[in-house]
Design a protein around this motif. Structure first.
Motif, PDB file in Angstrom:
ATOM      1  N   ASN A   2       5.085  -4.686  -4.344  1.00 49.42           N
ATOM      2  CA  ASN A   2       5.483  -6.075  -4.522  1.00 49.42           C
ATOM      3  C   ASN A   2       4.472  -6.818  -5.387  1.00 49.42           C
ATOM      4  OD1 ASN A   2       6.394  -5.506  -1.312  1.00 49.42           O
ATOM      5  ND2 ASN A   2       7.919  -6.418  -2.660  1.00 49.42           N
ATOM      6  N   HIS A  25       1.171  -4.925   3.255  1.00 48.74           N
ATOM      7  CA  HIS A  25       2.044  -4.378   2.211  1.00 48.74           C
ATOM      8  C   HIS A  25       1.237  -3.966   0.991  1.00 48.74           C
ATOM      9  CE1 HIS A  25       6.032  -5.410   3.942  1.00 48.74           C
ATOM     10  NE2 HIS A  25       5.321  -6.327   4.574  1.00 48.74           N
ATOM     11  N   LEU A  27       0.485  -4.273  -2.660  1.00 47.38           N
ATOM     12  CA  LEU A  27       0.672  -5.451  -3.506  1.00 47.38           C
ATOM     13  C   LEU A  27      -0.014  -5.287  -4.858  1.00 47.38           C
ATOM     14  CD1 LEU A  27      -0.091  -8.294  -0.909  1.00 47.38           C
ATOM     15  CD2 LEU A  27       2.155  -7.373  -1.524  1.00 47.38           C
ATOM     16  N   ASP A  70       7.677 -11.267  -6.887  1.00 50.80           N
ATOM     17  CA  ASP A  70       8.246 -11.423  -5.548  1.00 50.80           C
ATOM     18  C   ASP A  70       7.854 -12.758  -4.920  1.00 50.80           C
ATOM     19  OD1 ASP A  70       9.595  -8.732  -4.844  1.00 50.80           O
ATOM     20  OD2 ASP A  70       7.670  -8.147  -5.712  1.00 50.80           O
ATOM     21  N   ASN A 271       3.552 -11.294   4.677  1.00 53.91           N
ATOM     22  CA  ASN A 271       4.300 -10.345   5.507  1.00 53.91           C
ATOM     23  C   ASN A 271       5.640 -10.935   5.943  1.00 53.91           C
ATOM     24  OD1 ASN A 271       2.137  -8.589   5.299  1.00 53.91           O
ATOM     25  ND2 ASN A 271       1.307  -9.095   7.330  1.00 53.91           N
ATOM     26  N   LEU A 274       8.110 -11.126   2.886  1.00 55.32           N
ATOM     27  CA  LEU A 274       8.583  -9.825   2.413  1.00 55.32           C
ATOM     28  C   LEU A 274       9.444  -9.107   3.452  1.00 55.32           C
ATOM     29  CD1 LEU A 274       5.408  -8.447   0.578  1.00 55.32           C
ATOM     30  CD2 LEU A 274       7.454  -9.480  -0.438  1.00 55.32           C
ATOM     31  N   GLU A 275       9.176  -9.339   4.724  1.00 53.02           N
ATOM     32  CA  GLU A 275       9.881  -8.611   5.785  1.00 53.02           C
ATOM     33  C   GLU A 275      11.123  -9.336   6.299  1.00 53.02           C
ATOM     34  OE1 GLU A 275       6.832  -7.943   8.688  1.00 53.02           O
ATOM     35  OE2 GLU A 275       5.575  -6.839   7.249  1.00 53.02           O
TER      36      GLU A 275
END
Length: 316
Positions: A2, A25, A27, A70, A271, A274-275
């Motif tokens: 991302n 994540h 990144l 993102d 987090n 993105l989740e």
């Protein structure tokens, strides 16, 4: 992997950067600022944090930043923020955006940026992070929204113009209302220089009220003695919250709560976005309405005292 862009590598931007590095994540992080000195400090702070699966780039031009991003965090000052948002969205495809407060210095920019975000389909939030604090989650669980809330905060040089929106935001989160009335009757009619060059501040007391009878009172006095603290009264409960000490008293019973810093929150924010595609912060539409209600009174108040004819108000 991302892609994350942090626009603005100053004090707050560098703390966002430290927090982003703690995300779980993988990144690719881009940090953009016109100041090479700010980028240097940001890189030093980035290197102080341990985390794998991250790459970081420090650039003075948006041209080198990937086209598809993102998450963008705009951590600049309020004066250039609208321009930076427009520059980013003119050349990049952005999925999510987080804007620092105070959002903008001109009232017209709120609708302009709102329309642009809608046009580009960018889901956007504003970083008033008390909604992410454990202490306020605990307070929220104690609040009975069927009864009004009395919320007071008193302190010394805490930057009232700069930080009022933080308290207005959490006040609205706790009481569940959509709009507020705002009074400056007890604000001292004297403009002082902010700690941040080029911006201004006020002292005195601001009062916010909502239709359910809830009241927010914010006081900033240069000669204030004692620890800055929050007092919340609702449904027979009295809650005292010393945010800077991590101490909370509920009806006199003391407990400790975490002290949250931006460097400890931004990773969680990344987090969540993105989740889940969302986060606990206020949406742009919600926060912009709070900003506009506040700025529409504070701006003319300050400009009249200063003898300015500008359509902007330099608070950050």
């Amino acid at each position: 992997m991302n892609t994350i862009l942090i626009a603005g590598a100053g004090q707050l931007g560098s703390r966002h950067l430290q927090g982003v590095k703690t995300s779980n994540h993988e990144l690719d992080i881009w940090v953009y600022d016109l100041s090479e000195e700010s980028l240097k400090v940001a890189e030093e702070r980035y290197n102080q944090v341990e985390s794998g699966n991250k790459t970081a780039h420090f650039v003075t031009s948006l041209d080198t930043v990937p086209e598809n991003i993102d998450i963008v965090i705009v951590a600049s000052g309020s004066k250039p923020r609208a321009i930076i948002v427009k520059q980013i969205l003119a050349s990049k495809k952005v999925k999510y955006m987080v804007l620092e407060k105070f959002l903008f210095t001109r009232l017209a920019e709120y609708e302009e940026i709102g329309n642009l975000l809608n046009e580009k389909g960018v889901n956007t939030w504003v970083n008033c992070p008390r909604r992410m604090w454990d202490g306020y989650a605990q307070i929220k669980s104690l609040v009975n929204c069927d009864e009004p809330i009395e919320y007071t905060f008193e302190g010394g040089e805490w930057g009232m113009c700069c930080n009022t929106i933080h308290f207005a935001d959490i006040f609205m989160y706790l009481n569940g209302c959509d709009t507020f009335e705002f009074s400056m009757d007890k604000v001292i009619p004297e403009v002082v220089d902010s700690k941040r060059t080029g911006y201004v501040e006020l002292h005195g007391t601001e009062i916010f009220t909502t239709a359910d009878g809830s009241k927010l009172s914010l006081t900033s006095l240069p000669d204030y003695n004692g620890d800055a603290h929050v007092v919340i009264k609702n449904a027979g409960n009295t809650i005292e919250y010393y945010e800077g000490k991590g101490i909370m008293l509920v009806n006199g019973i003391e407990s400790t709560v975490p002290i949250h810093y931006q460097s400890g929150l931004s990773g969680t924010l990344i987090n969540e976005l993105l989740e889940t595609g969302s986060c606990r912060l206020s949406t742009y539409e919600m926060s912009a309405s709070y900003h506009v209600s506040y700025l529409s009174q504070v701006g003319p108040f300050i400009n009249k005292l200063k003898g300015w004819t500008s359509d902007s108000c330099p608070i950050t």
